[in-house]
Each structure stands twice: as structure tokens, then as C-alpha cells.
Write a protein that holds these residues in place. Sequence first.
Motif, mmCIF file in Angstrom:
data_model
loop_
_atom_site.group_PDB
_atom_site.id
_atom_site.type_symbol
_atom_site.label_atom_id
_atom_site.label_comp_id
_atom_site.label_asym_id
_atom_site.label_seq_id
_atom_site.Cartn_x
_atom_site.Cartn_y
_atom_site.Cartn_z
ATOM 1 N N VAL A 109 20.653 4.908 18.747
ATOM 2 C CA VAL A 109 20.630 5.726 19.972
ATOM 3 C C VAL A 109 22.044 5.884 20.512
ATOM 4 O O VAL A 109 22.432 6.969 20.960
ATOM 5 N N ARG A 110 22.819 4.809 20.467
ATOM 6 C CA ARG A 110 24.219 4.890 20.923
ATOM 7 C C ARG A 110 24.980 5.939 20.127
ATOM 8 O O ARG A 110 25.797 6.682 20.679
ATOM 9 N N ALA A 111 24.722 6.011 18.841
ATOM 10 C CA ALA A 111 25.407 7.005 18.006
ATOM 11 C C ALA A 111 24.982 8.423 18.356
ATOM 12 O O ALA A 111 25.764 9.375 18.217
ATOM 13 N N GLY A 112 23.739 8.592 18.809
ATOM 14 C CA GLY A 112 23.256 9.929 19.116
ATOM 15 C C GLY A 112 23.736 10.478 20.443
ATOM 16 O O GLY A 112 23.912 11.690 20.594
ATOM 17 N N LEU A 149 23.259 4.279 9.065
ATOM 18 C CA LEU A 149 22.842 4.046 10.446
ATOM 19 C C LEU A 149 22.588 5.360 11.174
ATOM 20 O O LEU A 149 21.604 5.500 11.912
ATOM 21 N N MET A 150 23.464 6.352 10.966
ATOM 22 C CA MET A 150 23.360 7.615 11.689
ATOM 23 C C MET A 150 22.397 8.605 11.044
ATOM 24 O O MET A 150 22.049 9.620 11.656
ATOM 25 N N ALA A 151 21.950 8.317 9.835
ATOM 26 C CA ALA A 151 21.105 9.260 9.092
ATOM 27 C C ALA A 151 19.846 9.696 9.843
ATOM 28 O O ALA A 151 19.423 10.855 9.715
ATOM 29 N N TRP A 207 20.860 15.461 14.467
ATOM 30 C CA TRP A 207 22.069 16.226 14.142
ATOM 31 C C TRP A 207 22.517 15.944 12.711
ATOM 32 O O TRP A 207 22.978 16.833 12.011
ATOM 33 N N MET A 208 22.362 14.700 12.271
ATOM 34 C CA MET A 208 22.745 14.341 10.911
ATOM 35 C C MET A 208 21.730 14.861 9.899
ATOM 36 O O MET A 208 22.100 15.307 8.814
ATOM 37 N N ARG A 209 20.457 14.839 10.244
ATOM 38 C CA ARG A 209 19.442 15.373 9.330
ATOM 39 C C ARG A 209 19.644 16.871 9.125
ATOM 40 O O ARG A 209 19.419 17.394 8.029
ATOM 41 N N THR A 256 20.837 18.123 -0.244
ATOM 42 C CA THR A 256 20.129 17.338 -1.252
ATOM 43 C C THR A 256 21.013 16.306 -1.934
ATOM 44 O O THR A 256 20.500 15.371 -2.547
ATOM 45 N N SER A 257 22.325 16.449 -1.814
ATOM 46 C CA SER A 257 23.213 15.534 -2.523
ATOM 47 C C SER A 257 24.071 14.683 -1.607
ATOM 48 O O SER A 257 24.691 13.716 -2.059
ATOM 49 N N THR A 258 24.126 14.996 -0.315
ATOM 50 C CA THR A 258 25.065 14.334 0.580
ATOM 51 C C THR A 258 24.407 14.058 1.922
ATOM 52 O O THR A 258 23.709 14.912 2.471
ATOM 53 N N ASP A 259 24.649 12.864 2.468
ATOM 54 C CA ASP A 259 24.124 12.549 3.794
ATOM 55 C C ASP A 259 24.880 13.341 4.858
ATOM 56 O O ASP A 259 25.947 13.909 4.610
ATOM 57 N N GLY A 260 24.314 13.366 6.051
ATOM 58 C CA GLY A 260 24.875 14.211 7.110
ATOM 59 C C GLY A 260 26.279 13.842 7.523
ATOM 60 O O GLY A 260 27.143 14.711 7.690
ATOM 61 N N LEU A 261 26.539 12.561 7.704
ATOM 62 C CA LEU A 261 27.873 12.148 8.155
ATOM 63 C C LEU A 261 28.920 12.486 7.108
ATOM 64 O O LEU A 261 29.991 13.042 7.422
ATOM 65 N N ARG A 262 28.639 12.161 5.852
ATOM 66 C CA ARG A 262 29.597 12.426 4.777
ATOM 67 C C ARG A 262 29.888 13.926 4.671
ATOM 68 O O ARG A 262 31.026 14.354 4.518
ATOM 69 N N ARG A 263 28.832 14.732 4.778
ATOM 70 C CA ARG A 263 29.019 16.173 4.656
ATOM 71 C C ARG A 263 29.802 16.731 5.846
ATOM 72 O O ARG A 263 30.658 17.605 5.677
#
Length: 322
Positions: free
Chosen positions: A202-205, A274-276, A280-282, A287-294
Motif C-alpha cells: 500500500v505504501r508503494a501505491g 512487491l509492487m507487482a 498501475w504496475m499491472r 507478457t515478458s516483463t513485470d510492470g516496474l522493470r518495463r
Amino acid sequence: MTHEVNDQAGGPLDVRVVVAGIRAEAKDEFLFEEVPWDRFPEGVTVRQCMERLLAGEAVRPSLARLIGLCADDMRAAVALTVPFLIRIGTDPKGRHRAEALAVTAEAARMRHQGVCTRADMLRFRGDDEWFFEVTGYLQNWSVQAARDAIAADGDLLLPLLDDPDPEVRIAAAYALAAASAREESILRAFRARLLAEHDPVVRAGLPMAIAQLALAHQDARTVEWMRFCWSDASRPPEVRVSAALGWMCLTDLAVPDELRAVLDEFATDEMARLMAPLPWMRAAEDTSTDGLRRCLRTMLHPGTCDSPYSADAEDRWDDPWS
């Protein structure tokens, strides 16, 4: 087309007007018969979903159907559900409150919100650009109707930032970040919750919610607040990473070395996991990269192709943040 749309503005086919005209008693008592569902594409289906929800029947499939309509760019009739879904989401006895609030929030965002560039990731499009749903209905009106409904019921949603369920707190923040008005009180509530929040997800969001609302309302002060957040070593790492993303979305200034250092230290695989769950991250993942990395790849290296099959893919797999 321009002439036809302008002719309908403010009339019975303008979903903004219809949602704003739903009586308070009809919202509170779930008087679905007072809503002209059949004026809008898929309206009959949407009403059936709402009736099943209220009856407690096929709840998950009904919510999934509403989310699916948003994903398929058919959200005009879903905008009509927002006042009712807010009340379902605020019912302390409800079993699917977070999911109902998630539909509310998705109805208030255009599908293109999933892009992850600095300029567009958190941006709500203005009236100077028209976007049409697959049915031909003006998407701008659908989104504005939902955002207006969220603002109108802000007093119901704000207490949910203190709800015992962290999923409800995240969903409430995601919905409130789309409010078309009352930004000052909502921003204050977000910042107060951030100081009290104990759940790291929640803190991250919360910084993402603050950034999105501030961007929509051109709150220039939030840019400095975000910078203070990501540069403050006393803040939790997830807050600093989220604030760094928010800062990059709020300004087109060059990314300072200090911010890159924060991300180098804290934007780890563990942080991405943690942030997945954050919406916003979803929206940003593929299909190949998580939200934060992308997001970081796109924002820090805007010329990098997003495809894993591009010529430089092998080099990028060696450097996950490139």
C-alpha cells in the motif's frame, strides 16, 4: 462525426449527464430501474450484472464481465454502475469490496493508460483529443462520467483509505486518483495515509496515486513533494521507488544522477515483485516483463525497443533495467 457528437452533448445519450442525474436515493437504494441502461451499448448486459451482484449471485463472473467490457473499450454502460459499485465497495459486510472498487477505477481510465512512458503512463487525456470505443461511442464521455461519479462520492471513498483490508485501501486509492474534482482534500488524505501506512505494498501505491491525481489537476507543488520523497533516505525503499516513478511522470526534466542511484539501489527484483500487485504496475506489465522493470526501461532508456525479439534483446536480458 464531430457534428454528430456535438449534437448529442448534454442530451439523453450523453452518459456524463445521465450519471450525474441519478438521484441520491436511487444510488443508495440500488434502484436500477431508474437508470436508462438500454441507451448505451451493452447496457442490458451491464444491468443484469448489477442485479446479480446485488442478489449475491455469480458475483465474480459479473465483476469479471464488467472489467472485461472496460478492457474491450466498451465502458459507456459500465460508467452507469460507478455510483452503485462505490456503495458495494463501502459496505463493511461486503465480500468483494476491493473488486467492486477496481471496476470503478477501471471505468474511469482509458485503455491507453497502460502505456509506461513518462509522458503518458499517468496522464488522463483532455477534451482536445477524442477517442472512440469499439462501439463508436465517445470514450472521453464514458471516462469523464466515471471520474465525475467518483468525485461526487468522494466522502464515501475517502474513509476506505483507513480500511483494515489492504486490498481495499489500494483499490480506494486507485479509484480516488481518478477523481475529477476535490483534488486538494484527496491529496491531503493520501499524504496522511502514507505517514500512517504499515503495509509496504500500500505504501508503494500511494505515491503513484498522488502523482496521478496531481498530474490530472496540474498540481505543480507535488513535483517538489515527489522529489523530497525519493531523495529522503528515511523513507521506506518502496516509497522512494514509487515516488521516483511519480516524479518522472510529473516532469520532463532530465533524470538526475541522484534518482538513478536510488533506483540502482532499490529497484530490485524483490521490489518488482512487491509492487507487482499494484494496478498501475499491472497495467504496465506485458507478457515478458513485470510492470516496474518495463516502466524503468521505458523511462530511463526511451529509445529502447519494447519487444523482447528486437536486435538488442540479448544485451537487454543481461541488463534487466536497460
